[in-house]
Design an enzyme around this catalytic site. Structure first.
Site, PDB file in Angstrom:
ATOM      1  N   HIS A  34      35.525   2.025  43.245  1.00 54.19           N
ATOM      2  CA  HIS A  34      35.096   1.756  41.879  1.00 54.19           C
ATOM      3  C   HIS A  34      33.597   1.411  41.917  1.00 54.19           C
ATOM      4  O   HIS A  34      32.983   1.387  42.995  1.00 54.19           O
ATOM      5  CB  HIS A  34      35.916   0.620  41.266  1.00 54.19           C
ATOM      6  N   GLU A  35      33.057   1.085  40.759  1.00 52.88           N
ATOM      7  CA  GLU A  35      31.611   0.842  40.653  1.00 52.88           C
ATOM      8  C   GLU A  35      31.156  -0.298  41.576  1.00 52.88           C
ATOM      9  O   GLU A  35      30.028  -0.304  42.046  1.00 52.88           O
ATOM     10  CB  GLU A  35      31.266   0.568  39.176  1.00 52.88           C
ATOM     11  N   HIS A  37      32.292  -0.886  44.677  1.00 52.93           N
ATOM     12  CA  HIS A  37      32.040  -0.258  45.979  1.00 52.93           C
ATOM     13  C   HIS A  37      30.753   0.567  45.931  1.00 52.93           C
ATOM     14  O   HIS A  37      29.969   0.588  46.879  1.00 52.93           O
ATOM     15  CB  HIS A  37      33.172   0.695  46.352  1.00 52.93           C
ATOM     16  N   ASP A 150      34.879 -10.843  47.555  1.00 53.60           N
ATOM     17  CA  ASP A 150      35.626 -11.326  48.719  1.00 53.60           C
ATOM     18  C   ASP A 150      34.729 -12.267  49.530  1.00 53.60           C
ATOM     19  O   ASP A 150      34.428 -12.011  50.701  1.00 53.60           O
ATOM     20  CB  ASP A 150      36.074 -10.130  49.567  1.00 53.60           C
ATOM     21  N   GLN A 153      36.045 -13.522  52.822  1.00 54.66           N
ATOM     22  CA  GLN A 153      36.020 -12.457  53.837  1.00 54.66           C
ATOM     23  C   GLN A 153      34.623 -12.357  54.464  1.00 54.66           C
ATOM     24  O   GLN A 153      34.487 -12.211  55.691  1.00 54.66           O
ATOM     25  CB  GLN A 153      36.418 -11.139  53.171  1.00 54.66           C
ATOM     26  N   SER A 186      40.086  -2.737  43.496  1.00 58.62           N
ATOM     27  CA  SER A 186      40.993  -1.582  43.534  1.00 58.62           C
ATOM     28  C   SER A 186      42.354  -1.980  42.981  1.00 58.62           C
ATOM     29  O   SER A 186      43.089  -1.157  42.433  1.00 58.62           O
ATOM     30  CB  SER A 186      41.149  -1.084  44.970  1.00 58.62           C
TER      31      SER A 186
HETATM   32  O1  PAF Z   1      37.420  -5.608  51.670  1.00 54.49           O
HETATM   33  C1  PAF Z   1      38.122  -4.663  52.074  1.00 54.49           C
HETATM   34  O2  PAF Z   1      38.292  -3.649  51.386  1.00 54.49           O
HETATM   35  C2  PAF Z   1      38.803  -4.770  53.412  1.00 54.49           C
HETATM   36  O3  PAF Z   1      39.265  -6.050  53.657  1.00 54.49           O
HETATM   37  C3  PAF Z   1      37.939  -4.250  54.580  1.00 54.49           C
HETATM   38  C4  PAF Z   1      36.715  -5.117  54.784  1.00 54.49           C
HETATM   39  C5  PAF Z   1      37.520  -2.823  54.313  1.00 54.49           C
HETATM   40  C6  PAF Z   1      38.743  -4.279  55.884  1.00 54.49           C
HETATM   41  O4  PAF Z   1      39.870  -3.475  55.795  1.00 54.49           O
END
Ligand code: PAF
Length: 279
Positions: A34-35, A37, A150, A153, A186
């Site tokens: 999507h936008e 990404h 994220d 993350q 997503s």
């Molecule tokens: O953020 C994501 O889409 C996922 O956690 C990643 C970093 C691609 C790892 O699979």
């Protein structure tokens, strides 16, 4: 633009690129682009000569009852979006290209991963750090770009890179929101049009919390309570609301000081949504 599925071919593409003296940025994704990404691709293009987007729905970061099977997969559409945005390659391996049937090695970050999403998704970050380390070993990027939606993350990956002396710079890029304020994800594909509008209450609740903080409130319990009250309704069940350190994502439990953010995860019907806002 090249679409590469074999790790060996990906390594060869990067070796050739680097032999020409060019830098490489990796944008790791699970596809259904999507936008948000695509803004990561823009960021990657602004810092490196060549951009590789990985599209891989990583089984090891999903729990047994999670949405691995129904996670949207649309490689052709994703590849055209990457090409239109100027990426040089899409790396889209099969699960069997990444994990040998008897794969038994994981990368585990143990402090940051134990909080927030790590509490309700126990092996999630182990899967993320493992696959990101594998992607780094294959693509050997100079930069890797991740979205701030994220935020935890990013903190976990930065810690892994620091602790393991990995030779890659982690770059973050701001959250992209729809016209109602819903952070692009997503997983928003699971929401119908009416639900999408309703899910924007998550962002509104964060704005309420930020407003209270901007008014000078440093009491964590008061800010959390306001966010929880603002977001909760018949459709929305809070998984967590935490005030966290903006860099490490570790929960701040006394009065707010330094750079912090409010992080939230909710169940909106059957869909798990996360979001955050800087204070
Ligand atoms: O953020 C994501 O889409 C996922 O956690 C990643 C970093 C691609 C790892 O699979």
């Amino acid at each position: 633009m090249k679409i590469i599925s074999s790790p060996e071919k990906m390594k060869a593409f990067v070796a050739e690129t680097k032999a020409q003296g060019k830098t490489v940025a990796l944008v790791p994704t699970m596809g259904a682009l999507h936008e948000g990404h695509l803004s990561l691709i823009d960021k990657a293009k602004s810092i490196a000569d060549v951009v590789v987007v990985s599209v891989f729905v990583n089984p090891t970061q999903f729990g047994p009852n999670e949405d691995f099977d129904k996670y949207p997969r649309q490689l052709e559409e994703d590849a055209s979006k990457c090409e239109a945005r100027g990426a040089e390659a899409v790396f889209a391996p099969a699960v069997s290209d990444i994990y040998a049937p008897d794969a038994s090695t994981y990368v585990v970050e143990e402090q940051i991963s134990a909080n927030l999403c790590g509490k309700s998704r126990p092996k999630h970050f182990r899967g993320v750090t493992t696959v990101v380390a594998i992607l780094f070993n294959i693509v050997k990027p100079d930069f890797a770009v991740f979205g701030e939606k994220d935020a935890q993350q990013i903190s976990v990956i930065k810690r892994m890179v620091r602790d393991l002396f990995m030779d890659v710079e982690i770059v973050s890029s701001p959250i992209v929101r729809d016209e109602n304020g819903l952070a692009l994800s997503s997983r928003n594909k699971y929401l119908d049009t009416v639900e999408r509008v309703g899910a924007a209450r998550v962002h509104r609740a964060l704005l309420e919390g930020k407003r209270l903080s901007d008014e000078g409130c440093t009491n964590i319990d008061r800010i959390k309570a306001l966010v929880i009250n603002s977001v909760t309704n018949a459709k929305t069940r809070v998984i967590y609301v935490e005030i966290v350190d903006a860099e490490t994502s570790l929960p701040v439990n006394e009065a707010i000081k330094g750079k912090t953010r409010i992080s939230i995860a909710v169940w909106f019907g059957q869909t798990r949504l996360i979001d955050n806002i800087l204070l």
